[in-house]
Enzyme design. Structure first.
Site, PDB file in Angstrom:
ATOM      1  N   GLU A 238      27.942  32.652  43.050  1.00 28.55           N
ATOM      2  CA  GLU A 238      27.364  32.562  41.704  1.00 28.55           C
ATOM      3  C   GLU A 238      26.295  31.478  41.542  1.00 28.55           C
ATOM      4  OE1 GLU A 238      30.403  32.379  38.712  1.00 28.55           O
ATOM      5  OE2 GLU A 238      31.013  34.448  39.061  1.00 28.55           O
TER       6      GLU A 238
ATOM      7  N   GLU B 299      34.813  39.309  42.643  1.00 26.06           N
ATOM      8  CA  GLU B 299      35.691  38.716  41.621  1.00 26.06           C
ATOM      9  C   GLU B 299      35.784  39.639  40.417  1.00 26.06           C
ATOM     10  OE1 GLU B 299      34.939  34.713  40.160  1.00 26.06           O
ATOM     11  OE2 GLU B 299      34.440  34.038  42.181  1.00 26.06           O
TER      12      GLU B 299
END
Ligand code: BGC
Length: 453
Positions: A168, A363
């Protein structure tokens, strides 16, 4: 909780769970680990209740218990992260044999249970000396990251068949450098853009370093939220597009196409951008998607949210976030919008076409309290159905890692948000599987015995 069985996923679909080093390991003083920018941020009292991650979930000492839990789940793979400051305590220079040894033992324990180790090399814990030298604002950090990547690969590539460079980069840029809610706590707004570019460069250099050290099957974990436009004015559309560009395409486009989504952004990036983009866009074996919820965005206005899930939104931002209507919300207050996952995957497929490598969901999960957690089960069930619909619509998705195996330190929220399939008692560090653990175990087992599609 009994639910109708999930539809059959494609043969070989990988079922996994995710975690990260800072959020779980603890063992802050073990092995000669160096401090990270997040340790320093915690020491400044920036985590709820003045907490820190020095104990975490005790994963460093108890990893065998968690590997046994993964085995009990029937998981194919475990996505964990390697702590850069545990392996290279100062961020460059001396390699810490004891730190590397920990990951060596973890990988062996996973392999002994037939579980694929899928390490992420950077899940936000920048070694403190590098953070103090500018962190991701400093181009040098990208080169140091590539050196560290090759150290890890030289040690583990013989047993690790799946690699993730960075987790991320958008969150690190936005929360860490633009808004100051995460480490290192800088509030640079648009002057944070170099942090994005240098992480992307670090990713590209690490791909080269990993391959040179014999690692294969390399991807990255990028957060994506489908952006929906609030309102109908030209200003609303402009604001939503800008938000979409900054959070989704500013990261995906350079990696997958070798271009920034907008020339104006490219012009704001530091260094020899065209040369860097050639490095950043080295073909990947796969691309990882982290999905939690969509965003609703319109022009800045007085009814825009002043904060989103605790993250303050300065009034001078050129967009305004709005609340998404949703009957169900997680304990974090996040809207539950399972169809957003299908919507997002189809958008990625449409945008990148043949340039999109196979996808993994790296995720997806939710924060709910309690051992009996029917709302987590409903969340996972609905998101897996949505994922299946995307596969039916032609998107090539090869696996799903739920966030997270155990409860863990949810960054600035500390121990207060529980994303785990397994409950952690933070006093005793005892692990107790929740109802969702049994549900996921049974869902995986049912896939194995289901007639293949
Ligand atoms: C991060 C995780 C985090 C999760 C839930 C992701 O942004 O990669 O570390 O715990 O979301 O907030």
């Amino acid at each position: 909780m009994s639910m109708p069985p999930l539809p059959a996923f494609p043969p070989g679909f990988l079922w996994g769970a995710s975690a990260s080093a800072f959020q779980t390991e603890g063992g802050a003083d073990t092995d000669g680990k160096g401090p990270s920018g997040w340790d320093a941020f915690a020491a400044r009292g920036r985590i709820k209740d003045g907490a820190d991650a020095s104990r975490g979930t005790g994963f460093h000492a108890r990893y065998r218990e968690d590997v046994a839990l993964l085995a009990g789940l029937g998981a194919d793979a475990f996505r964990f992260s390697v702590s850069w400051p545990r392996v290279v305590p100062a961020g460059s220079g001396r390699v810490n044999a004891a730190g590397l040894g920990f990951y060596d033992r973890l990988v062996d324990a996973l392999c002994a249970h037939g579980i694929t180790p899928a390490p992420t090399l950077y899940h936000w814990d920048t070694p403190l000396p590098l953070e103090e030298a500018g962190g991701w604002l400093n181009r040098d950090t990208a080169a140091r990251f590539a050196e560290y990547a090759s150290v890890v690969a030289e040690r583990l590539a013989d047993r690790v068949p799946m690699w993730i460079t960075i987790n991320e980069p958008a969150e690190v840029t936005l929360l860490g450098y633009a808004l100051g809610e995460h480490a290192p706590g800088k509030q640079l707004l648009f002057d944070a853009l170099p942090a994005a570019h240098h992480q992307l460069l670090a990713h590209g250099l690490a791909v080269q370093a990993l391959r040179a050290a014999g690692a294969a099957n390399i991807g990255i974990a990028v957060s994506h939220s489908p952006v929906r436009t609030a309102g109908t004015s030209e200003e609303d559309r402009f604001a939503a597009e800008l938000y979409d560009t900054i959070t989704n395409w500013m990261f995906a486009d350079p990696i997958l196409t070798g271009r920034y989504p907008d020339e104006n952004f490219a012009a704001l990036m530091p260094g020899p951008v065209a040369d860097d983009l050639a490095v950043i866009s080295a073909p990947l074996d796969w691309y990882g998607v982290n999905y939690y919820h969509p965003m609703l965005v319109g022009a800045p206005s007085s009814d825009a949210l002043g904060d989103f899930a605790g993250v303050g939104m300065p009034a001078e931002l050129p967009f305004g976030l709005r609340d998404i209507e949703s009957e169900e919300r997680t304990d974090f207050g996040w809207p539950v919008v399972p169809d957003g996952l299908r919507e997002l995957l189809v958008r990625l497929n449409d945008r990148f076409g043949d340039g999109l490598p196979p996808l993994y969901i790296t995720e997806n999960g939710c924060s709910y309290d309690g051992l009996d957690d029917p709302r987590r089960i409903a969340f996972l069930d609905a998101h897996l159905r949505s994922l299946h619909a995307a596969i039916d619509a032609g998107v090539d998705v090869r696996g799903y890692f739920t966030w997270s195996l155990t409860d863990n330190i949810e960054w600035v929220e500390g121990a207060s948000q529980r994303f785990g399939l397994v409950h952690v008692d933070y006093e005793t560090l005892e692990r107790t599987p929740k109802a969702s653990y049994a549900w996921y175990r049974d869902a995986i087992a049912a896939q194995r015995s289901a007639p293949q599609r």
